[in-house]
Motif scaffolding. Structure first.
Motif, PDB file in Angstrom:
ATOM      1  N   SER A  61       0.836  -1.204   0.000  1.00  0.00           N
ATOM      2  CA  SER A  61       0.000   0.000   0.000  1.00  0.00           C
ATOM      3  C   SER A  61       0.871   1.254   0.000  1.00  0.00           C
ATOM      4  O   SER A  61       0.560   2.234  -0.688  1.00  0.00           O
ATOM      5  CB  SER A  61      -0.934  -0.003   1.207  1.00  0.00           C
ATOM      6  N   SER A  82       1.086   3.903  -3.065  1.00  0.00           N
ATOM      7  CA  SER A  82       0.848   5.326  -2.843  1.00  0.00           C
ATOM      8  C   SER A  82       2.011   6.159  -3.369  1.00  0.00           C
ATOM      9  O   SER A  82       1.810   7.149  -4.087  1.00  0.00           O
ATOM     10  CB  SER A  82       0.657   5.587  -1.341  1.00  0.00           C
ATOM     11  N   TYR A 122       1.831   8.836  -6.694  1.00  0.00           N
ATOM     12  CA  TYR A 122       2.169  10.252  -6.628  1.00  0.00           C
ATOM     13  C   TYR A 122       3.428  10.568  -7.431  1.00  0.00           C
ATOM     14  O   TYR A 122       3.599  11.693  -7.901  1.00  0.00           O
ATOM     15  CB  TYR A 122       2.325  10.690  -5.175  1.00  0.00           C
ATOM     16  N   SER A 169      -8.416   8.221   6.180  1.00  0.00           N
ATOM     17  CA  SER A 169      -8.041   8.685   4.841  1.00  0.00           C
ATOM     18  C   SER A 169      -8.602  10.079   4.565  1.00  0.00           C
ATOM     19  O   SER A 169      -7.903  10.946   4.024  1.00  0.00           O
ATOM     20  CB  SER A 169      -8.536   7.689   3.782  1.00  0.00           C
ATOM     21  N   TYR A 212       0.361  11.337   0.773  1.00  0.00           N
ATOM     22  CA  TYR A 212       0.902   9.973   0.719  1.00  0.00           C
ATOM     23  C   TYR A 212       0.222   9.079   1.747  1.00  0.00           C
ATOM     24  O   TYR A 212      -0.106   7.923   1.456  1.00  0.00           O
ATOM     25  CB  TYR A 212       2.419  10.007   0.957  1.00  0.00           C
ATOM     26  N   LEU A 261      -3.615   8.174   0.715  1.00  0.00           N
ATOM     27  CA  LEU A 261      -3.739   7.138  -0.312  1.00  0.00           C
ATOM     28  C   LEU A 261      -3.218   5.800   0.202  1.00  0.00           C
ATOM     29  O   LEU A 261      -3.766   4.737  -0.130  1.00  0.00           O
ATOM     30  CB  LEU A 261      -2.974   7.557  -1.568  1.00  0.00           C
ATOM     31  N   ALA A 262      -2.166   5.825   1.037  1.00  0.00           N
ATOM     32  CA  ALA A 262      -1.649   4.578   1.588  1.00  0.00           C
ATOM     33  C   ALA A 262      -2.685   3.904   2.467  1.00  0.00           C
ATOM     34  O   ALA A 262      -2.836   2.670   2.442  1.00  0.00           O
ATOM     35  CB  ALA A 262      -0.367   4.855   2.380  1.00  0.00           C
TER      36      ALA A 262
END
Length: 1364
Positions: free
Chosen positions: A697, A701, A705, A773, A793, A796-797
């Protein structure tokens, strides 16, 4: 011969002693040649002839020359007498011109200075003022005639005149340096120790390079005649005050040069003191009041609850009550009418049913096709991660912590675009602790204490080290040749084509022009009849006090200027002194300045290479046992290098931390029901899979990016995996533990069981992941680049982690369950064990412990009261501490332990005597070339009292408030002084090919007879617009020297920027801050400088013709780092508030608009955050951008501690609040403790061994605090809070259970009725006997089936809800 010389001396003394002192008589007249006792003078030492005669009446050209040079002696052409010839007047004019170049800013000072020397040289009563002391015979080489010349005399002045003249001059400034002009005219004493006697002594010292003969000034008190020669009358003329208009019409001096001219300024406002109430800390009072209010409200609630319970008990005893109170009523026995069910209850149940059903179907699907799911997950991760090939790591601190659109960043970009970026500093601060000092008895300066470091051997050793560094050479790929210092050095006086001696190297050996011969030079010198040897110490004493001098006053006659042509100020050569006592300095300072090129400029790499070689040399020298210095050093690249180095060195610590977490997860997830099955029931691969999910994950992410061009940073690499691991591990534990505690139902497939378990837990996982999130996505609204990129970061992770847990991890668990069902060992899949797996649920150790011991003790009636009071006290105490948290990040904390930069910072704060330069930069839109524009900027005569430079001067009068130590230099002032016809700076060629063009001061007056401007009648010189634009380029390109020290090359050539039309679009004025030692002082200095610049801006906008958007702003190289602390408190509140918002909204939505649960969830997370900041104050953790990142992380981790528990409580159907809290604490608290607390703690504890102080403080300390406080609030406070104020049981769920129970009862009654009918039928006797036996055996079984069906349905419903 000796006898003859003695006789001549005796006769000279007799003749001098017989000289008379009468009015109207001269003591000397006309020039008779050079002084043979003076050598190496900067000006020809022409001395007068001894001539006791009457004063001459002046007429014609002689009179006009006197009127021009000494107007104080003018009494009209027919009535003016003087004791000086035209030649003497010309020499006097030349001498006064040099002084006026420095003093002309203050007309009354310049006139007083000229007044004195005109009286000594030309007064008609000269013999009454002076007494000739020394004469010599000088032979004229032209006519071979010998004459007696005067080489020394006494001048008698009244103290009133002497003091008045001194007072008018003592505050005159040199705009280029911000220092006092008197410092250059008082020898070793400098400005601070200068007084009238010392000032005159310097003027009369022939060794100063300017005086042609020795003058012994005698300052006589009025009425004091003791010791005066007969006939001598001390001169008692009137000295003008600096705020007076001169006789020639010159205006009074400006405030900057004359305190008497300053307007009465109100005292600066005292900074507001700490907030106080009732005579003590106001925040403490508020915290105590809040504590009392909260405790009173809680105790009041307890009292009211007790009264309500008592009343209900009485009602129950009377039979009026329908049930028990909330603390003991079995609500499931209540009959719920459908009309009692609220819309919120129906929404909540519908939301839970929908989510549970959808996740159940999803989980079953994922578990059914595990290999396909894993393959597709790997493909998706690979696609996202492919972006890592173009990943960009931001290491530049400016890019990390300063937003591109921030004010400081825009100001930096403006400054660097119009001027050269602030030069790169490479510096050494050297001490010699073991060296002993000594007392030096100087001929000129008396006894002086020299500290141990000021020894000749150490100065020579310093010079050798400097030479070695200066001669650095290396091969440059970018230049494709051998490069050296001259390729990248800052060379202010020869920037276009410098050689090594043009490079700006500031150090003590520069006072000797880096010459070993000059250091070793010594000469015998006679002063007042005493002959002694003078050496490097005398020269050093003089230069430390007069660094602007071109020649010392010793017979060594060496310059103090550096070999690159500029002065080396004392604070750049030595450090660790007090009160300008330079010879007691404890340290040498050596600074190499390089040009600061843009990072895309090839020479940037060359400068970086030079600095690398510089570091190699100083590090090798430091290891040399023969070195006599203990020193600290830094290069411009050091800060970034050390940050990168510590990050790479601490990567193994992070790896060990992750390994510890992995081992814990692998061990803790196992069931361990039997030693024989330990290899079967372990969850090593599941733990590894969970770690891989987290890693994937994070990679996905970062890759995503990187695809879209958002750079990463080392902070992201360190923090985001840690955060996602904490979040992901919690979900893994909740899922796996729920699966282990669940028993597979009859006929249920493994995949269906996994789907059912996922349906139970996934809504809670969704609640936390979605909250976190959204929290991080909103955190990306931050203006700080590091915080913004971290939030993006991390957000999204977290999303990818949840998605992979719902897909890949479910598939992985399905494969592991299949292996476990087949009794295969985990790492040896081919090996099976004979012991079968029990189908019973495995509760492990933690769940029973918390159910039997922890939850009952915690939720005991007395324990609950204690817990509430303790946490209320913690909250109020933390609120008080929160207002006392220190804001900032000292730069030494960014360095690893043992870094050489820590020593440098320590030396810098201890030994450096001045702060960083601060530029006041003007933008386009102001007309400097108008008279009003110049007056609004300058600080000399005729300037506005509240001009730009004058306001800065006012600020330096209060350095403790303004943080400004040295006033700003001013190119406008020096330009005006440079134009003054009283100096020889600006002249024009009179003939030849350059006729009419600028002529430098080095040219002879014959070739350059024309002045650029004529003398103004009022003494206020201002060029018109044409003259301004014509001569400004000449001024900026004029190299300063003795004859014209006001030249602008080096000091100002890069301080003025014009566009193609000639308009000034940017300029700067440099001042100096006081020494700043921590981030709080840097921040306060920035704030005060901005306040001052705004005040200046408003004043200059009022000048006619100024653009309304014209602006003045302060620029310091450190502003981009410290600006964030001006706004970090509101920025932090904004970011954390944005993060708290989704925790409330998402919790309410996913629980079906359960506002109370959302509110209690929010309150607990706020308490965790507030308590974290409070502990930061206690543990000396400063609040800054790194701490803010961790506080945003704290909100995310707090969601894990809190939201699972809140949801479990909200969906429980236990009869009382306390029982529901017990169930949530046991079932969910055990999973949270194992999944969040025990996952984080081992990994955090490992970080204590990191070298980087940032990691120790902001990752070990702060994350430990966050985890412990989260655990305390989530597992101690929240269950108690819910037991008091939690939402009631969902009536929609109770109604459904009630309806299912009624339906089951109906089925039971129907079955009983059928059995009765069956029992009444007739059969044969033998059958009748058998059937009842048969029925008697089966009937109870049959009778139990409806009941079992009802119980199973209820259990299934409760299992679906109560577990979470």
């Amino acid at each position: 011969m000796f006898c003859v010389a003695a006789l001549i001396t005796f006769l000279s003394c007799v003749a001098l002693s017989e000289a008379q002192h009468e009015p109207g008589y001269c003591a000397f007249y006309e020039e008779c040649g050079r002084n043979p006792s003076v050598g190496g003078s900067l000006l020809p030492p022409i001395v007068p002839c001894l001539d006791y005669s009457r004063a001459r009446a002046l007429t014609g050209q002689h009179y006009r020359k006197l009127k021009q040079v000494c107007p104080i002696l003018d009494h009209g052409e027919s009535n003016t007498y003087a004791c000086c010839s035209i030649k003497q007047l010309s020499s006097l004019e030349m001498s006064l011109t040099l002084s006026k170049a420095v003093l002309v800013r203050c007309p009354s000072c310049a006139e007083n200075f000229a007044h004195l020397h005109c009286i000594n040289t030309c007064s008609p009563d000269q013999s009454q003022i002076v007494k000739v002391l020394k004469v010599m015979n000088v032979t004229n080489t032209g006519n071979n005639k010998t004459k007696e010349v005067v080489t020394g005399y006494q001048a008698f002045l009244s103290t009133a005149f002497a003091d008045g003249s001194f007072q008018s001059c003592k505050n005159v400034r040199i705009p280029a340096t911000g220092g006092f002009a008197i410092a250059t005219m008082c020898g070793r004493y400098g400005a601070k120790l200068c007084n009238p006697q010392r000032w005159y002594d310097f003027q009369g010292d022939s060794s100063n390079g300017l005086a042609p003969l020795d003058i012994d000034f005698q300052l006589i008190q009025e009425g004091d005649t003791e010791g005066l020669p007969k006939g001598v009358i001390p001169y008692n003329g009137r000295a003008l005050k600096c705020n007076e208009i001169t006789s020639s019409g010159g205006q009074s001096c400006s405030c900057q040069d004359c305190q008497e001219s300053c307007p009465r300024m109100p005292p600066p406002p005292v900074p507001p003191g700490p907030f106080r109430l009732l005579g003590t800390d106001g925040f403490l009072v508020i915290s105590i009041i809040l504590l009392c209010l909260l405790l009173f409200a809680f105790l009041f609630y307890l009292s009211v609850s007790y009264l309500v319970r008592s009343q209900k008990k009485k009602d129950e005893e009377k039979g009026k009550g329908k049930g028990k109170d909330q603390n003991s009523n079995d609500v499931t026995q209540q009959v719920i009418d459908p009309s009692e069910v609220s819309c919120a209850d129906r929404n909540s149940m519908a939301a839970q049913a929908f989510l549970s059903l959808e996740f159940r179907h999803w989980g079953t699907l994922m578990a059914t096709y595990p290999l396909t799911v894993l393959l597709l997950s790997a493909v998706v991760v690979a696609v996202f991660s492919a972006g890592l090939k173009s990943i960009e790591l931001t290491t530049d601190p400016v890019e990390l912590w300063s937003a591109p659109n921030s004010r400081a960043r825009q100001e930096k970009d403006f400054h660097d675009a119009h001027f050269d970026p602030f030069f790169r500093t490479n510096q050494l601060i050297l001490t010699a602790p073991g060296s002993k000092g000594h007392i030096y008895d100087s001929l000129l300066f008396g006894q002086q204490n020299f500290s141990g470091i000021l020894s000749k051997d150490l100065i020579i050793e310093l010079l050798e080290l400097q030479t070695q560094i200066r001669n650095i050479e290396f091969w440059s790929e970018d230049l494709n040749r051998t490069a050296s210092l001259k390729d990248v050095c800052f060379a202010p006086l020869n920037p276009s084509n410098p050689n090594l001696t043009d490079c700006a190297v500031n150090s003590l050996p520069q006072y000797f022009q880096n010459s070993l011969d000059n250091i070793n030079a010594k000469v015998n010198m006679t002063e007042l009849g005493v002959t002694k040897e003078v050496d490097w110490r005398d020269h050093l004493i003089y230069c430390l006090n007069s660094p602007l001098s071109f020649q010392d006053i010793t017979d060594l006659r060496m310059s103090c200027m550096a070999d690159y042509g500029a002065p080396v100020f004392s604070f750049l050569a030595v450090g660790g002194y007090e009160d300008d006592d330079y010879t007691n300095a404890e340290a040498f300072v050596m600074t190499f300045s390089l040009n600061n090129y843009a990072r895309d400029n090839p020479k940037f790499k060359v400068a970086m290479q030079w600095e690398t070689e510089f570091l190699k040399i100083v590090q090798a020298y430091q290891k040399n046992p023969a070195a006599n210095f203990t020193f600290a050093y830094m290069a411009e690249r050091s800060l970034e290098d050390e940050i990168n180095r510590t990050t790479s060195e601490d990567i193994p610590i992070f790896m060990i931390s992750y390994a510890v977490i992995f081992v814990y997860i692998s061990v803790a997830l196992g069931e361990y029901s039997s030693w024989k099955r330990i290899l079967v029931d372990s969850k090593f691969l599941v733990g590894l899979g969970g770690i891989l999910v987290v890693g994937c994950s994070v990679l996905a992410s970062m890759g995503f990016y990187s695809w879209i061009g958002i750079p990463s940073s080392l902070v992201i690499l360190q923090v985001v995996p840690f955060l996602v691991l904490a979040v992901g591990a919690d979900n893994i534990f909740i899922f796996v533990l729920e699966y282990q505690r669940d028993a597979r139902r009859p006929g249920e497939k493994r995949e269906e069981q996994i789907g059912r378990v996922l349906g139970n837990v996934a809504p809670s996982m969704l609640l936390c992941s979605l909250s976190e999130s959204i929290c991080f996505f909103l955190g990306a609204l931050s203006t700080m680049p590091a915080v913004k990129s971290f939030a993006l970061y991390a957000a999204l992770a977290v999303v990818m982690d949840f998605v992979l847990q719902m897909t890949a991890f479910v598939a992985l668990l399905s494969l592991d369950a299949r292996r476990q069902d087949n009794n295969r060992c985990e790492l040896l899949c081919c090996v099976t064990v004979s012991t079968k797996r029990s189908n019973k649920s495995n509760e492990g150790f933690l769940l029973p412990f918390m159910r039997k011991y922890y939850a009952p003790v915690l939720l005991h009636s007395y324990t609950r009261i204690i817990v509430m009071m303790v946490f209320i006290f913690m909250l109020c105490g933390s609120i008080f501490l929160m207002f006392n948290v220190t804001v900032g990040l000292d730069q030494e904390l960014a360095m690893p332990q043992g870094s050489y930069m820590l020593d440098y910072f320590q030396y810098l704060y201890k030994y450096f005597e001045v702060g960083v330069p601060v530029y006041f930069v003007t933008k386009k839109g102001f007309n400097f070339n108008t008279v009003a524009g110049m007056n609004a900027t300058c600080s000399s005569v005729g300037c506005d009292q509240f001009s730009l430079t004058q306001k800065i001067q006012y600020a330096t009068n209060h350095p403790e408030l303004s943080y400004l130590a040295i006033p700003a230099n001013s190119w406008v002032d020096d330009f005006i002084d440079w134009l003054n016809p009283g100096s020889r700076c600006c002249r024009l060629y009179g003939f030849g090919p350059n006729a009419g063009k600028f002529c430098p001061a080095s040219e002879s007056p014959f070739r350059c007879p024309l002045k650029c401007m004529s003398t103004p009648s009022d003494g206020v010189l201002r060029p018109n617009m044409e003259e301004f634009n014509r001569f400004l380029p000449d001024f900026l390109g004029n190299r300063p020297d003795l004859k014209c020290p006001k030249g602008g090359l080096g000091a100002y050539d890069k301080a003025v920027v014009k566009d193609q039309s000639g308009e000034i679009i940017a300029s700067r004025f440099m001042a100096y801050h006081t020494p700043l030692t921590n981030s709080q002082e840097f921040t306060a200095a920035l704030l005060k400088a901005r306040e001052l610049a705004h005040n200046i801006t408003m004043g200059m906008r009022a000048i006619p013709g100024t653009s309304p958007d014209f602006e003045v702003f302060p620029y310091t190289v450190t502003n981009v780092f410290y600006e964030q602390y001006l706004t970090i408190v509101p920025e932090g509140l904004f970011n954390i508030s944005l993060c708290l918002l989704p925790t409330f909204v998402v919790c309410c939505l996913l629980l079906g608009l359960d506002l109370r649960s959302g509110l209690l969830n929010l309150i607990t997370i706020i308490m965790i955050t507030v308590d974290t900041v409070g502990v930061m104050t206690l543990w000396d953790i400063h609040y800054n951008a790194v701490a803010l990142i961790n506080l945003v992380t704290a909100v995310g981790i707090s969601v894990e501690f809190v939201s699972h528990m809140t949801r479990s409580f909200a969906l429980s159907t236990k009869p009382t609040h306390v029982e529901r809290a017990k169930e949530a604490t046991a079932n969910m608290g055990s999973a949270v403790f194992a999944g969040v607390a025990m996952t984080n703690l081992p990994g955090i504890l490992v970080l204590a061994f990191a070298k980087a102080q940032l990691i120790q403080i902001f990752f070990f300390r702060l994350n430990l605090v966050i985890t412990l406080l989260g655990m305390a609030h989530g597992l101690v406070f929240l269950p108690v809070l819910l037991s008091y104020f939690g939402p009631g049981v969902n009536k929609a769920v109770l109604l459904q259970l009630q309806q299912e129970k009624a339906k089951a009862n109906q089925e039971l009654e129907l079955k009983n009725s059928m059995r009765q009918i069956y029992d009444n039928m007739s059969y044969e006797d033998n059958e009748t006997k058998q059937v009842p036996d048969s029925n008697s055996t089966k009937a109870p079984t049959d009778a139990r089936r409806p009941s079992q069906i009802m119980e199973n349905q209820q259990e299934e419903r409760e299992e679906r809800i109560d577990h979470f």
